[in-house]
Design an enzyme around this catalytic site. Sequence first.
Site, mmCIF file in Angstrom:
data_model
loop_
_atom_site.group_PDB
_atom_site.id
_atom_site.type_symbol
_atom_site.label_atom_id
_atom_site.label_comp_id
_atom_site.label_asym_id
_atom_site.label_seq_id
_atom_site.Cartn_x
_atom_site.Cartn_y
_atom_site.Cartn_z
ATOM 1 N N SER A 9 46.976 -58.474 -41.060
ATOM 2 C CA SER A 9 47.369 -58.670 -42.457
ATOM 3 C C SER A 9 46.552 -57.775 -43.377
ATOM 4 O O SER A 9 45.328 -57.904 -43.481
ATOM 5 C CB SER A 9 47.157 -60.132 -42.860
ATOM 6 O OG SER A 9 47.118 -60.222 -44.267
ATOM 7 N N HIS A 34 51.234 -56.404 -41.144
ATOM 8 C CA HIS A 34 51.746 -57.504 -41.963
ATOM 9 C C HIS A 34 51.404 -57.254 -43.438
ATOM 10 O O HIS A 34 50.235 -57.116 -43.801
ATOM 11 C CB HIS A 34 51.081 -58.794 -41.465
ATOM 12 C CG HIS A 34 51.537 -60.062 -42.095
ATOM 13 N ND1 HIS A 34 52.660 -60.740 -41.675
ATOM 14 C CD2 HIS A 34 51.004 -60.805 -43.100
ATOM 15 C CE1 HIS A 34 52.796 -61.860 -42.390
ATOM 16 N NE2 HIS A 34 51.807 -61.905 -43.270
ATOM 17 N N ASP A 36 51.495 -58.752 -47.137
ATOM 18 C CA ASP A 36 51.596 -60.000 -47.900
ATOM 19 C C ASP A 36 51.933 -59.682 -49.351
ATOM 20 O O ASP A 36 51.060 -59.276 -50.129
ATOM 21 C CB ASP A 36 50.270 -60.766 -47.831
ATOM 22 C CG ASP A 36 50.067 -61.411 -46.475
ATOM 23 O OD1 ASP A 36 50.939 -62.179 -46.054
ATOM 24 O OD2 ASP A 36 49.032 -61.139 -45.837
ATOM 25 N N MET A 38 52.780 -60.856 -52.947
ATOM 26 C CA MET A 38 52.563 -62.065 -53.759
ATOM 27 C C MET A 38 52.819 -61.768 -55.233
ATOM 28 O O MET A 38 52.442 -60.705 -55.726
ATOM 29 C CB MET A 38 51.113 -62.545 -53.595
ATOM 30 C CG MET A 38 50.717 -62.805 -52.160
ATOM 31 S SD MET A 38 49.044 -63.465 -52.071
ATOM 32 C CE MET A 38 48.851 -63.622 -50.296
ATOM 33 N N HIS A 67 55.986 -60.102 -45.513
ATOM 34 C CA HIS A 67 55.949 -61.536 -45.820
ATOM 35 C C HIS A 67 56.025 -61.696 -47.336
ATOM 36 O O HIS A 67 55.052 -61.444 -48.042
ATOM 37 C CB HIS A 67 54.628 -62.105 -45.254
ATOM 38 C CG HIS A 67 54.403 -63.547 -45.533
ATOM 39 N ND1 HIS A 67 53.170 -64.160 -45.311
ATOM 40 C CD2 HIS A 67 55.231 -64.527 -46.008
ATOM 41 C CE1 HIS A 67 53.264 -65.433 -45.637
ATOM 42 N NE2 HIS A 67 54.490 -65.680 -46.067
ATOM 43 N N MET A 69 55.990 -63.642 -50.601
ATOM 44 C CA MET A 69 55.586 -64.898 -51.251
ATOM 45 C C MET A 69 55.904 -64.758 -52.736
ATOM 46 O O MET A 69 55.016 -64.638 -53.580
ATOM 47 C CB MET A 69 54.098 -65.158 -50.997
ATOM 48 C CG MET A 69 53.828 -65.640 -49.578
ATOM 49 S SD MET A 69 52.124 -65.438 -49.065
ATOM 50 C CE MET A 69 52.179 -63.735 -48.498
ATOM 51 N N GLY A 143 48.675 -67.747 -50.163
ATOM 52 C CA GLY A 143 48.085 -67.234 -51.398
ATOM 53 C C GLY A 143 46.812 -66.438 -51.172
ATOM 54 O O GLY A 143 46.535 -65.495 -51.901
ATOM 55 N N PHE A 144 46.044 -66.835 -50.167
ATOM 56 C CA PHE A 144 44.743 -66.188 -49.960
ATOM 57 C C PHE A 144 44.432 -66.044 -48.474
ATOM 58 O O PHE A 144 44.871 -66.873 -47.665
ATOM 59 C CB PHE A 144 43.634 -67.007 -50.630
ATOM 60 C CG PHE A 144 43.837 -67.153 -52.108
ATOM 61 C CD1 PHE A 144 43.458 -66.140 -52.980
ATOM 62 C CD2 PHE A 144 44.464 -68.283 -52.620
ATOM 63 C CE1 PHE A 144 43.697 -66.261 -54.348
ATOM 64 C CE2 PHE A 144 44.699 -68.415 -53.985
ATOM 65 C CZ PHE A 144 44.313 -67.398 -54.856
ATOM 66 N N GLY A 146 41.426 -65.761 -45.392
ATOM 67 C CA GLY A 146 40.140 -66.379 -45.108
ATOM 68 C C GLY A 146 40.094 -67.894 -45.179
ATOM 69 O O GLY A 146 39.017 -68.476 -45.274
ATOM 70 N N GLY A 177 47.740 -67.485 -40.850
ATOM 71 C CA GLY A 177 46.727 -68.217 -41.614
ATOM 72 C C GLY A 177 45.690 -68.864 -40.720
ATOM 73 O O GLY A 177 46.017 -69.707 -39.899
ATOM 74 N N GLY A 178 44.454 -68.400 -40.868
ATOM 75 C CA GLY A 178 43.366 -69.017 -40.103
ATOM 76 C C GLY A 178 43.402 -68.725 -38.615
ATOM 77 O O GLY A 178 42.817 -69.469 -37.824
ATOM 78 N N GLY A 198 44.139 -61.619 -40.634
ATOM 79 C CA GLY A 198 43.589 -60.844 -41.739
ATOM 80 C C GLY A 198 42.080 -60.750 -41.626
ATOM 81 O O GLY A 198 41.528 -59.791 -41.091
ATOM 82 N N SER A 199 41.397 -61.798 -42.104
ATOM 83 C CA SER A 199 39.931 -61.763 -42.154
ATOM 84 C C SER A 199 39.293 -61.666 -40.772
ATOM 85 O O SER A 199 38.245 -61.037 -40.618
ATOM 86 C CB SER A 199 39.405 -62.980 -42.909
ATOM 87 O OG SER A 199 40.002 -64.161 -42.411
HETATM 88 O O1 LIG Z 1 50.077 -64.924 -45.791
HETATM 89 C C1 LIG Z 1 48.865 -64.920 -45.901
HETATM 90 C C2 LIG Z 1 48.197 -65.702 -46.985
HETATM 91 O O2 LIG Z 1 49.151 -66.291 -47.786
HETATM 92 C C3 LIG Z 1 48.027 -64.053 -44.981
HETATM 93 O O3 LIG Z 1 48.886 -63.346 -44.108
HETATM 94 C C4 LIG Z 1 47.053 -64.863 -44.159
HETATM 95 O O4 LIG Z 1 46.341 -65.774 -44.898
HETATM 96 C C5 LIG Z 1 46.160 -63.955 -43.333
HETATM 97 O O5 LIG Z 1 44.835 -64.099 -43.651
HETATM 98 P P1 LIG Z 1 43.751 -64.802 -42.683
HETATM 99 O O6 LIG Z 1 44.016 -64.334 -41.269
HETATM 100 O O7 LIG Z 1 42.451 -64.336 -43.238
HETATM 101 O O8 LIG Z 1 43.970 -66.316 -42.822
HETATM 102 CO CO LIG Z 2 51.157 -63.520 -44.525
#
Ligand SMILES: O=C(CO)[C@H](O)[C@H](O)COP(=O)(O)O
Ligand SMILES: [Co+2]
Length: 220
Positions: A9, A34, A36, A38, A67, A69, A143-144, A146, A177-178, A198-199
């Site tokens: 991401s 990916h 994102d 927003m 993706h 949003m 939205g975020f 991490g 996510g996570g 992502g993170s």
């Molecule tokens: O759609 C997303 C947030 O809305 C991101 O793709 C997702 O959060 C990736 O970040 P991480 O792997 O750090 O959770």
């Molecule tokens: Co995403």
Amino acid sequence: MRRFILSPSLLSADFGNLRGELEALEAAGLEWVHWDVMDGLFVPNITFGPPVIKALRASSKLFFDVHLMIDHPERYIREFADAGADLLCVHAETGVHLERTISAIREAGMQTGLALNPATPLNVAEYLLPQLDMVLVMSVNPGFGGQKFIPFCKEKIAALSKMIRERGLSTLIQVDGGVTLDNARELSDLGADVLVSGSAFFGHPPYAGRYQDFQRKMES
Ligand SMILES: O=C(CO)[C@H](O)[C@H](O)COP(=O)(O)O
Ligand SMILES: [Co+2]
């Protein structure tokens, strides 16, 4: 080993050097990326839109996994197709005419994706499954980057996997996510085909080494 795709991401990448980040991903052997998108309405954050994706399309062979949003995503399907998105994923919570939106994505020449927030039930996707290339199971509130993985989403991934198998479909399951090295294998075993990271990816260069770390988890 189950089929496994890692889709890093860009939310956690260096926004000041997106071209360099895409080149580095490709050089590291990644096939997907990916995006994102927003809008500050559907989610509190604002990122980038079609002009940025279009500007980087020509210099990258990566599969652009987009993706969305944003509220009323049906307004922007043509723009994302023209920008070069390969797969366009819209949130189920953003539209009442989802069948029309998914059909429009297909007609615009892109692969189709439907994203579900953690609290959104799977039955929203049920009748659309034959038209979907991918269902995105959000495992954090969007939205975020991490954030921590919401545990009940594991049950949802397993239930979706069963639903897809029972219907004899090949719809991919994406989990976003996570996702970390610690839960990647378990999520794959539950039925995830595409893991977004992502993170847990961008914070750990070099990218080839990090990609191998994820691949090794799938083999172990
Ligand atoms: O759609 C997303 C947030 O809305 C991101 O793709 C997702 O959060 C990736 O970040 P991480 O792997 O750090 O959770
Ligand atoms: Co995403």
